[in-house]
Scaffold this motif. Structure first.
Motif, PDB file in Angstrom:
ATOM      1  N   THR A 162      21.606 -23.390  12.120  1.00 51.97           N
ATOM      2  CA  THR A 162      22.133 -24.205  11.017  1.00 51.97           C
ATOM      3  C   THR A 162      21.045 -24.673  10.069  1.00 51.97           C
ATOM      4  N   THR A 163      19.805 -24.293  10.345  1.00 50.90           N
ATOM      5  CA  THR A 163      18.689 -24.790   9.530  1.00 50.90           C
ATOM      6  C   THR A 163      18.198 -23.777   8.493  1.00 50.90           C
ATOM      7  N   SER A 164      18.304 -22.496   8.799  1.00 51.14           N
ATOM      8  CA  SER A 164      17.844 -21.481   7.839  1.00 51.14           C
ATOM      9  C   SER A 164      18.711 -21.533   6.591  1.00 51.14           C
ATOM     10  N   LYS A 165      18.068 -21.479   5.441  1.00 53.76           N
ATOM     11  CA  LYS A 165      18.786 -21.528   4.176  1.00 53.76           C
ATOM     12  C   LYS A 165      18.793 -20.185   3.453  1.00 53.76           C
ATOM     13  N   ARG A 166      17.915 -19.296   3.876  1.00 51.99           N
ATOM     14  CA  ARG A 166      17.830 -18.011   3.179  1.00 51.99           C
ATOM     15  C   ARG A 166      17.174 -16.977   4.074  1.00 51.99           C
ATOM     16  N   LEU A 167      17.667 -15.760   3.998  1.00 51.11           N
ATOM     17  CA  LEU A 167      16.990 -14.616   4.611  1.00 51.11           C
ATOM     18  C   LEU A 167      16.162 -13.920   3.547  1.00 51.11           C
ATOM     19  N   THR A 168      14.992 -13.491   3.923  1.00 56.62           N
ATOM     20  CA  THR A 168      14.131 -12.775   2.986  1.00 56.62           C
ATOM     21  C   THR A 168      13.670 -11.472   3.625  1.00 56.62           C
ATOM     22  N   THR A 169      13.606 -10.435   2.819  1.00 57.31           N
ATOM     23  CA  THR A 169      13.000  -9.193   3.289  1.00 57.31           C
ATOM     24  C   THR A 169      11.559  -9.157   2.809  1.00 57.31           C
ATOM     25  N   THR A 170      10.712  -8.585   3.644  1.00 58.42           N
ATOM     26  CA  THR A 170       9.295  -8.470   3.306  1.00 58.42           C
ATOM     27  C   THR A 170       8.889  -7.010   3.373  1.00 58.42           C
ATOM     28  N   VAL A 171       7.881  -6.668   2.591  1.00 64.67           N
ATOM     29  CA  VAL A 171       7.421  -5.278   2.502  1.00 64.67           C
ATOM     30  C   VAL A 171       5.902  -5.250   2.420  1.00 64.67           C
ATOM     31  N   GLY A 172       5.335  -4.306   3.125  1.00 59.02           N
ATOM     32  CA  GLY A 172       3.931  -3.962   2.968  1.00 59.02           C
ATOM     33  C   GLY A 172       3.865  -2.483   2.660  1.00 59.02           C
ATOM     34  N   ALA A 173       3.412  -2.118   1.479  1.00 58.18           N
ATOM     35  CA  ALA A 173       3.437  -0.714   1.039  1.00 58.18           C
ATOM     36  C   ALA A 173       2.041  -0.109   1.130  1.00 58.18           C
ATOM     37  N   GLU A 174       1.833   0.759   2.107  1.00 56.53           N
ATOM     38  CA  GLU A 174       0.556   1.461   2.248  1.00 56.53           C
ATOM     39  C   GLU A 174       0.460   2.528   1.160  1.00 56.53           C
ATOM     40  N   GLN A 175      -0.627   2.511   0.413  1.00 55.15           N
ATOM     41  CA  GLN A 175      -0.756   3.367  -0.772  1.00 55.15           C
ATOM     42  C   GLN A 175      -1.819   4.436  -0.561  1.00 55.15           C
ATOM     43  N   GLU A 176      -1.407   5.710  -0.591  1.00 51.18           N
ATOM     44  CA  GLU A 176      -2.353   6.819  -0.522  1.00 51.18           C
ATOM     45  C   GLU A 176      -2.673   7.317  -1.930  1.00 51.18           C
ATOM     46  N   TYR A 177      -3.881   7.874  -2.100  1.00 51.18           N
ATOM     47  CA  TYR A 177      -4.306   8.341  -3.423  1.00 51.18           C
ATOM     48  C   TYR A 177      -5.505   9.269  -3.277  1.00 51.18           C
ATOM     49  N   PHE A 178      -5.743  10.054  -4.311  1.00 52.32           N
ATOM     50  CA  PHE A 178      -6.921  10.925  -4.379  1.00 52.32           C
ATOM     51  C   PHE A 178      -7.867  10.420  -5.467  1.00 52.32           C
ATOM     52  N   ILE A 179      -9.140  10.728  -5.294  1.00 47.75           N
ATOM     53  CA  ILE A 179     -10.164  10.412  -6.294  1.00 47.75           C
ATOM     54  C   ILE A 179     -10.868  11.701  -6.709  1.00 47.75           C
ATOM     55  N   ILE A 180     -11.142  11.821  -8.013  1.00 50.12           N
ATOM     56  CA  ILE A 180     -11.860  12.977  -8.548  1.00 50.12           C
ATOM     57  C   ILE A 180     -12.883  12.482  -9.564  1.00 50.12           C
ATOM     58  N   ASP A 181     -13.977  13.201  -9.680  1.00 55.92           N
ATOM     59  CA  ASP A 181     -14.980  12.863 -10.692  1.00 55.92           C
ATOM     60  C   ASP A 181     -14.362  12.998 -12.083  1.00 55.92           C
ATOM     61  N   ARG A 182     -14.626  12.020 -12.947  1.00 61.39           N
ATOM     62  CA  ARG A 182     -13.985  11.981 -14.259  1.00 61.39           C
ATOM     63  C   ARG A 182     -14.341  13.183 -15.130  1.00 61.39           C
ATOM     64  N   GLU A 183     -15.602  13.623 -15.096  1.00 66.90           N
ATOM     65  CA  GLU A 183     -16.002  14.746 -15.948  1.00 66.90           C
ATOM     66  C   GLU A 183     -15.344  16.046 -15.493  1.00 66.90           C
ATOM     67  N   ILE A 184     -15.156  16.201 -14.193  1.00 67.51           N
ATOM     68  CA  ILE A 184     -14.455  17.382 -13.683  1.00 67.51           C
ATOM     69  C   ILE A 184     -12.979  17.310 -14.060  1.00 67.51           C
ATOM     70  N   TYR A 185     -12.405  16.118 -13.923  1.00 67.10           N
ATOM     71  CA  TYR A 185     -10.990  15.908 -14.279  1.00 67.10           C
ATOM     72  C   TYR A 185     -10.717  16.318 -15.728  1.00 67.10           C
ATOM     73  N   ARG A 186     -11.634  15.976 -16.627  1.00 70.82           N
ATOM     74  CA  ARG A 186     -11.424  16.238 -18.055  1.00 70.82           C
ATOM     75  C   ARG A 186     -11.406  17.725 -18.386  1.00 70.82           C
ATOM     76  N   LEU A 187     -11.842  18.562 -17.462  1.00 73.84           N
ATOM     77  CA  LEU A 187     -11.853  20.003 -17.689  1.00 73.84           C
ATOM     78  C   LEU A 187     -10.596  20.680 -17.150  1.00 73.84           C
ATOM     79  N   ARG A 188      -9.671  19.878 -16.607  1.00 70.94           N
ATOM     80  CA  ARG A 188      -8.444  20.433 -16.031  1.00 70.94           C
ATOM     81  C   ARG A 188      -7.235  19.941 -16.817  1.00 70.94           C
ATOM     82  N   LYS A 189      -6.685  20.806 -17.672  1.00 68.25           N
ATOM     83  CA  LYS A 189      -5.504  20.426 -18.459  1.00 68.25           C
ATOM     84  C   LYS A 189      -4.332  20.057 -17.557  1.00 68.25           C
TER      85      LYS A 189
END
Length: 696
Positions: free
Chosen positions: A181-208
């Motif tokens: 009788t005490t809870s006033k709200r249910l909440t959902t929580t999220v933790g989003a694990e983020q994957e990504y790649f890294i590339i050298d900027r000068e090499i990237y600029r040579l790839r259309k």
């Protein structure tokens, strides 16, 4: 040394700042709105706005913006300064409650799926008090919802907030039946694990292809890929370490609980994992994480790639959505406790999620569908396109015992002893993890692992929240009407586990056998995004969202149209980029190289008529054959793209791109990648896979 606790949240108008700067009664009213989902009192808006403005100016802000999430997939913002004319040619800095609560960006140029005619420009942004405002780049950012003049949601946040409200409403009905009788709200929580790649900027600029599409459309495999598995959790490269350190610092300033960072499986691939936050905040923060990854990478001479599959033949990037539900009093409703078999409230919560995932598996699939994610799902690096659940050996045994009416024999966690006196023993979990499962229980939360790295995480959570809310609603209806609560509860748990047992699978989701078994069980296998999109507006799904007020049928149909349209546009851009690169860069370079070899062979023969020129002749012949075939395929690809664009917009056009354009793109890639393996490195016109993945 940096004082991280002092740094953390320093650019956020958070609860502590509000407590210090707002009158007590205003703070109490706003806090009630934030925590209980109550309607905001308009009378406090001017006070909050003025305090927010003063704080932001102290942080260096001169402008404010309503920060919103249109259906384009990326956040949007329009900046207005605080300046207001004053007598004597002066200005003062002002920010009213009206400006805080409502903004009016142009709504005609954002995707609307037919909700708005092009000439209908008016749209509104409205403040989301439950998401903290923050200062970035001299601007006060105010998280907002975005709707049309006629009230339809033109964003992802509006349905998300609605889904959170309906889950709370229906979930509280369940808690009241258990005596809470005490809870006033249910909440959902999220933790989003983020994957990504890294590339050298000068090499990237040579790839259309990277510039225009975010992924490589051509590229022969490097001599070394990820087969040695030496990159995963390996030592951080110096440049990457510096990038990650600055990324952490900037995210901490914005109140993002950036916790874990490491090298991922593929070369040049990495991951950032935050601690969970309330879902609407987690969505905002994940968008900030992606924005700052790109921005800070640039400062270090790097580029962050968020596409789900930047490189063919190595692991792609996903985003694991760790979802849980709890009360405003701090109780996690997905925590099994020491004796889960006896914890009826937990079992009912588990049953609600199992029922939701089974009944709305197609909705979960469509929530992660995209042209980019088609390259991941179903490969041996990500979950299959078939939705199933893994709940671990212990909970599986609990469920089986309930379904079969047998006694539960619990597994003991036990101690892990490595047999080394100096290494301490530790508690072992009662079950292993399953990395192939799309939807896995991991202790006190579920990990939805099908999301693509580049996507906004709002839609998957909208679906999760709403589907579980429907389970809660049906359960509450049954239990509230039952003359004997305990008896009805026991029967409801057993009936639910029995009816939805098919969705539970603890085995290898990558195996061909599982695909056959899933079909036998009657589970969906929507292999491509185009297959999935068309299920969004199935009557069952329309009924779900409309019954809970999360989205109207019109809003759903608009999103379906946008999904098909976006898919077709992405494939069209990729096809055009392939044609451009192959026609203007690759074929001329290969033809010139073949000419050089032919000239060299002729020169040899001129000096020594009997000299062996087999290598030169074979190379010239192979390259000439490949360029001729590629030229033909390019012409076919042009025509297929033009034919697809002539189809009716929506499903028909998207299907044409999938069925007729993509196969030709694959053929052209195979031809070009073979050419690369035969062409001298210094004659190939674009950086190779080895250059991109290992030169950082």
């Amino acid at each position: 040394m940096k004082n991280v606790p002092e740094l953390f949240g320093s650019m956020v108008f958070n609860e502590e700042v509000m407590r210090q700067r707002l009158p007590r009664e205003v703070f109490s009213s706003l806090k009630k709105t934030m925590e209980e989902g109550k309607e905001i009192d308009p009378s406090i808006a001017d006070v909050v706005a003025n305090a927010m403005k003063d704080w932001a100016i102290e942080k260096g802000a001169t402008h404010y913006t309503h920060w919103f999430q249109p259906l384009s997939g990326t956040p949007a913002e329009k900046h207005d300064s605080f300046i207001t004319p004053a007598p004597g040619g002066k200005v003062v800095m002002e920010f009213s409650g009206k400006c805080l609560i409502k903004g009016e960006p142009d709504a005609s140029s954002f995707p609307s799926g037919g909700l708005r005619a092009t000439f209908e420009a008016r749209g509104y942004t409205t403040w989301d008090p439950a998401s903290s405002a923050f200062v970035k780049d001299g601007t006060l950012y105010i998280p907002t919802a975005f709707c049309s003049y006629t009230g339809e949601a033109l964003d992802t946040k509006t349905p998300l907030l609605r889904s959170m409200d309906t889950l709370s409403t229906q979930g509280l009905r369940i808690l009241r039946l258990f005596g809470d009788t005490t809870s006033k709200r249910l909440t959902t929580t999220v933790g989003a694990e983020q994957e990504y790649f890294i590339i050298d900027r000068e090499i990237y600029r040579l790839r259309k292809d990277l510039i225009y599409t975010g992924r490589t459309l051509f590229g022969a495999p490097a001599p070394k890929g990820q087969e040695l598995e030496d990159h995963y959790f390996g030592p951080l490269n110096t440049r990457i370490s510096a990038f990650m350190a600055e990324l952490d610092e900037e995210l901490w300033k914005l109140g993002v609980l950036s916790k874990t960072k490491h090298n991922e499986a593929a070369p040049a691939q990495h991951e950032l994992a935050p601690i969970y936050a309330t879902t609407n905040m987690a969505v905002d923060q994940n968008l900030l994480i992606m924005t700052y990854m790109k921005r800070i990478a640039e400062k270090h001479g790097l580029v962050c790639l968020l596409h789900e599959k930047p490189y063919e033949g190595v692991s792609g990037s996903g985003k694991h959505n760790n979802w849980s539900v709890g009360t405003d009093t701090g109780k996690n409703l997905l925590k099994p406790g020491k004796t889960p078999a006896e914890n009826k409230q937990f079992l009912l919560m588990l049953a609600a999620v199992i029922k939701a995932v089974d009944e709305y598996q197609d909705l979960l699939r469509v929530s992660v569908a995209s042209a980019g994610n088609d390259h991941r799902l179903g490969g041996n690096e990500a979950p299959p396109a078939i939705v199933s659940m893994f709940i671990g050996d212990e909970l599986q045994a609990v469920v089986d015992s309930i379904v079969n009416g047998t006694a539960f024999k619990g597994a003991r966690a036990g101690k892990m002893n490595l047999g080394i006196p100096t290494v301490p023993t530790f508690n072992r979990d009662t079950s292993d993890r399953n990395r192939t499962s799309p939807f896995a229980f991991t202790g006190n939360k579920f990990e939805f692992r099908m999301l693509g790295a580049a996507q906004n995480i709002a839609m998957p959570n909208i679906v999760l929240n709403t589907a579980v809310a429907e389970s809660f609603r049906q359960f509450a209806d049954i239990l509230e009407a039952a003359p004997d609560f305990d008896k009805a509860l026991t029967k409801l748990i057993k009936d639910t586990f029995t009816a939805h047992h098919r969705i539970l699978f603890n085995g290898n989701g990558y195996s061909a056998e599982w695909e056959k078994e899933a079909e036998r069980r009657g589970l969906s296998n929507l292999k491509t995004a185009v297959d999935a999109f068309g299920t969004l507006t199935a009557q069952k799904h329309v009924d779900l969202f409309t019954a809970h007020g999360v989205m109207s049928e019109v809003e759903m149909r608009s999103r379906e149209e946008i999904m098909f349209e976006n898919y077709a546009k992405i494939i069209n851009i990729e096809a055009n980029t392939m044609i451009d690169m192959a026609s203007r860069d690759i074929l001329p370079a290969v033809t010139a190289y073949a000419g050089e070899i032919a000239t060299a062979a002729a020169a040899k023969r001129a000096v020594l008529p009997t000299v062996d020129i087999t290598a030169e002749s074979d190379t010239v012949e192979k390259l000439s054959t490949l360029t001729g075939k590629a030229y033909t395929v390019i012409a076919e690809l042009r025509e297929a793209g033009a034919a697809a664009r002539r189809r009716a917009a929506g499903k028909e056009m998207a299907t044409a791109f999938r069925d007729h354009v993509i196969p030709l793109m694959r053929t052209l890639r195979e031809l070009v990648d073979t050419m690369e393996s035969l062409t001298a490195t210094n004659r190939w016109p674009v950086p190779s896979y080895g250059d991109m993945m290992f030169r950082i």
